[in-house]
Design a protein around this motif. Structure first.
Motif, short mmCIF file in Angstrom:
data_model
loop_
_atom_site.label_atom_id
_atom_site.label_comp_id
_atom_site.label_asym_id
_atom_site.label_seq_id
_atom_site.Cartn_x
_atom_site.Cartn_y
_atom_site.Cartn_z
N ARG A 1 15.52 -47.09 -108.11
CA ARG A 1 16.37 -47.30 -109.29
C ARG A 1 17.42 -46.20 -109.42
N ILE A 2 16.99 -44.95 -109.16
CA ILE A 2 17.93 -43.83 -109.25
C ILE A 2 19.02 -43.94 -108.18
N VAL A 3 18.62 -44.28 -106.96
CA VAL A 3 19.58 -44.45 -105.87
C VAL A 3 20.58 -45.54 -106.22
N SER A 4 20.09 -46.63 -106.78
CA SER A 4 20.96 -47.75 -107.16
C SER A 4 21.99 -47.30 -108.20
N GLU A 5 21.55 -46.55 -109.20
CA GLU A 5 22.47 -46.08 -110.24
C GLU A 5 23.52 -45.13 -109.66
N GLU A 6 23.08 -44.21 -108.80
CA GLU A 6 24.01 -43.27 -108.18
C GLU A 6 25.05 -43.99 -107.33
N MET A 7 24.58 -44.97 -106.55
CA MET A 7 25.50 -45.68 -105.67
C MET A 7 26.47 -46.54 -106.46
N MET A 8 26.01 -47.14 -107.54
CA MET A 8 26.91 -47.93 -108.38
C MET A 8 28.01 -47.05 -108.96
N ALA A 9 27.68 -45.81 -109.31
CA ALA A 9 28.69 -44.89 -109.83
C ALA A 9 29.74 -44.58 -108.76
N VAL A 10 29.30 -44.40 -107.51
CA VAL A 10 30.24 -44.14 -106.41
C VAL A 10 31.16 -45.33 -106.20
N GLY B 1 17.49 -36.43 -102.66
CA GLY B 1 16.08 -36.37 -103.08
C GLY B 1 15.49 -37.74 -103.34
N PRO B 2 16.06 -38.52 -104.28
CA PRO B 2 15.51 -39.86 -104.51
C PRO B 2 15.65 -40.80 -103.32
N PHE B 3 16.69 -40.60 -102.51
CA PHE B 3 16.85 -41.41 -101.31
C PHE B 3 15.67 -41.21 -100.36
N LYS B 4 15.25 -39.95 -100.15
CA LYS B 4 14.10 -39.67 -99.29
C LYS B 4 12.84 -40.33 -99.82
N ASP B 5 12.61 -40.23 -101.14
CA ASP B 5 11.41 -40.84 -101.72
C ASP B 5 11.42 -42.36 -101.55
N MET B 6 12.60 -42.96 -101.70
CA MET B 6 12.71 -44.40 -101.55
C MET B 6 12.38 -44.84 -100.13
N VAL B 7 12.98 -44.16 -99.15
CA VAL B 7 12.78 -44.54 -97.75
C VAL B 7 11.34 -44.30 -97.31
N LEU C 1 16.26 -64.47 -91.27
CA LEU C 1 16.19 -63.24 -92.03
C LEU C 1 15.08 -63.32 -93.06
N TRP C 2 14.29 -62.21 -93.16
CA TRP C 2 13.12 -62.23 -94.05
C TRP C 2 12.80 -60.83 -94.50
N LEU C 3 12.33 -60.70 -95.74
CA LEU C 3 11.95 -59.41 -96.29
C LEU C 3 10.71 -59.60 -97.14
N PRO C 4 9.64 -58.81 -96.90
CA PRO C 4 8.44 -58.94 -97.73
C PRO C 4 8.77 -58.80 -99.21
N LYS C 5 8.12 -59.62 -100.03
CA LYS C 5 8.45 -59.68 -101.45
C LYS C 5 8.29 -58.33 -102.15
N HIS C 6 7.19 -57.61 -101.82
CA HIS C 6 6.96 -56.36 -102.55
C HIS C 6 8.03 -55.32 -102.26
N LEU C 7 8.68 -55.41 -101.07
CA LEU C 7 9.72 -54.43 -100.74
C LEU C 7 10.97 -54.62 -101.59
N GLN C 8 11.14 -55.81 -102.16
CA GLN C 8 12.30 -56.02 -103.01
C GLN C 8 12.25 -55.16 -104.27
N LYS C 9 11.06 -54.65 -104.61
CA LYS C 9 10.96 -53.73 -105.74
C LYS C 9 11.48 -52.35 -105.36
N VAL C 10 11.41 -52.04 -104.06
CA VAL C 10 11.87 -50.76 -103.56
C VAL C 10 13.26 -50.89 -102.96
N VAL C 11 13.40 -51.86 -102.09
CA VAL C 11 14.63 -52.04 -101.33
C VAL C 11 15.66 -52.74 -102.21
#
Length: 443
Positions: free
Chosen positions: A234-243, A205-211, A106-116
């Motif tokens: 960041r917005i998606v993360s906050e929304e999901m944490m609330a759920v 909205g933020p989910f689309k921008d993230m993807v 399993l591997w993920l490019p480092k820069h994507l960790q800022k988004v993903v």
């Protein structure tokens, strides 16, 4: 005059720095034992060539050119800021799918960790351990056919509701935009029982921008797609944490009534880490969003384009519809009868699915090639294979077929532009969203 000399001096410095890094980069890579290929430009690699091929509607040309120049089995490139080895053909598929934890991990490019932000912040070993646990325990339990059978009436109802709201009132609709909305809404419903339209719209909205920023150049400055994706993540993360926290509170306050048979509930049962649960749910949403909406879009596109394919799909689906009582929902037995419709849902991996050695006339749309025994092992791999077989393949099949059933039995449809181009970014999509003309069947 001083300004001219200053500009020349700056240009000289920039040029020298560029060539220094280029020399360092190429001299370093030449010392490694790597497959034949090219790392392209420093930092950017061959990303521009790959994106250019996608904009021209032929991303496979990027791979085929390098296979011809270097090797039909494996070649080296650099995409998304990362050095890569690209394995091609059935042999490459077999190598990747049968060497998990030996040569493949399993591997993920480092820069994507800022988004993903659904990537876990832990060691590679911990991530692999948890991923294997998910694949061996939680996901098979939730996504196995026996568990998904009970969701088919809900899938049928959701498809009907979506078509009534977003298709039926109009003479023309853009399939790709609506299929993305549907896939996201579908995931929110089935994965975490979020059904409030306002709540779903606020997150979308933020989910689309993230993807959309996942495959963009990793340039994190204001105004770039990557920067928008980072901020949206960041917005998606906050929304999901609330759920997640809200569901946790509901379970603690009233465990009997708060229990729901969705994947969020299963994750909460097995973990006290709300952050981990939030990231996993986002990961599942991302995994199903583009793939399913793209599959639905191009299935409808090909049905509309080929009359003989439309006729067979129509007859298959109408036979099922005529067997149902008024208001009776689809069930597991109905889905099993949709054999030809599933053959129509054709997905491509460039180096094998377009190879005439395994698929005669690969550019020809021919669903019948998947009937009977189908293609040889490791030549057709739309859901991966081995330990990396997509755990959501049955989930995808049920969503796509239940949706197609409702579209075909409710409308006759045709393309407004039969020659619409296909553009590729992180997935293929019709250049103008696949505008189709609708004619209600009136049955």
């Amino acid at each position: 005059m001083d300004r001219i000399f200053l500009d020349l001096a700056l240009l000289t410095i920039v040029t020298l720095v560029f060539f220094f890094f280029a020399f360092f980069f190429f001299s370093k890579t030449c010392k490694l034992n790597l497959p034949a290929g090219s790392a392209g430009w420093p930092i950017m690699g061959e990303m521009w060539e790959y994106l250019k091929a996608g904009r021209l509607g032929a991303p496979h040309s990027f791979f085929l050119e390098r296979m011809a120049s270097y090797s039909p089995a494996v070649f080296r490139t650099k995409l998304l800021g990362q050095d890569m080895a690209v394995f091609c053909g059935p042999a490459g598929n077999k190598f990747l799918f049968t060497n998990e934890h030996k040569y493949v991990g399993l591997w993920l490019p480092k820069h994507l960790q800022k988004v993903v932000i659904f990537a876990l912040d832990s060691s590679k070993e911990a991530v692999e351990k948890e991923t294997m646990e998910l694949r061996s325990n939680l996901l098979p339990e939730f996504l196995r056919p026996e568990a998904l059978k009970d969701y088919i009436p809900l899938m049928d109802a959701m498809a009907k509701d979506h078509l009534d709201q977003h298709w039926a009132p109009y003479n023309e609709v853009k399939v790709f935009l609506l299929s993305k909305t549907y896939s996201y809404t579908f995931g929110c419903n089935l994965l975490m029982s979020v059904r409030d339209p306002k709540h779903i719209a606020r997150m979308y909205g933020p989910f689309k921008d993230m993807v959309s920023g996942l495959s963009s150049l990793p340039i994190n400055i204001p105004g770039t797609p990557f920067n928008r994706a980072v901020n949206a993540g960041r917005i998606v993360s906050e929304e999901m944490m609330a759920v997640v926290k809200q569901r946790r509170r509901e379970i603690m306050e009233n465990p009997e009534t708060a229990i729901r048979t969705d994947i969020l509930g299963k994750l909460l049962e097995g973990s006290e880490d709300d952050g981990m649960v939030s990231k996993r749910i986002i990961g599942f949403l991302v995994g199903s969003y583009h793939t399913l909406s793209t599959a639905i879009t191009f299935t409808i596109s090909h049905i509309a384009q080929y009359p003989h394919v439309y006729e067979r799909v129509f007859q298959e689906q109408m036979e099922i519809a005529r067997s149902k009582a008024a208001g009776e929902a689809l069930n597991w037995q109905d889905i099993q009868k949709m054999k030809y419709s599933w053959c129509v849902t054709h997905w491509t991996v460039h180096t094998t699915h377009r190879n005439p050695k395994y698929f005669p006339e690969p550019e020809k749309f021919d669903p019948s090639r998947f009937e009977d025994k189908g293609p040889a092992p490791y030549t057709f791999v739309p859901f991966g294979g081995g330990p990396r077989m997509c755990p959501g393949r049955e989930y995808a099949r049920l969503e796509i077929l239940s949706f197609i059933h409702n579209v075909v039995t409710k409308f006759k449809f045709s393309k407004v532009d039969p020659n619409e181009k296909v553009i590729y970014r992180n997935s293929p999509f019709p250049a103008n969203g696949l505008l189709i003309r609708l004619e209600p069947l009136g049955n």
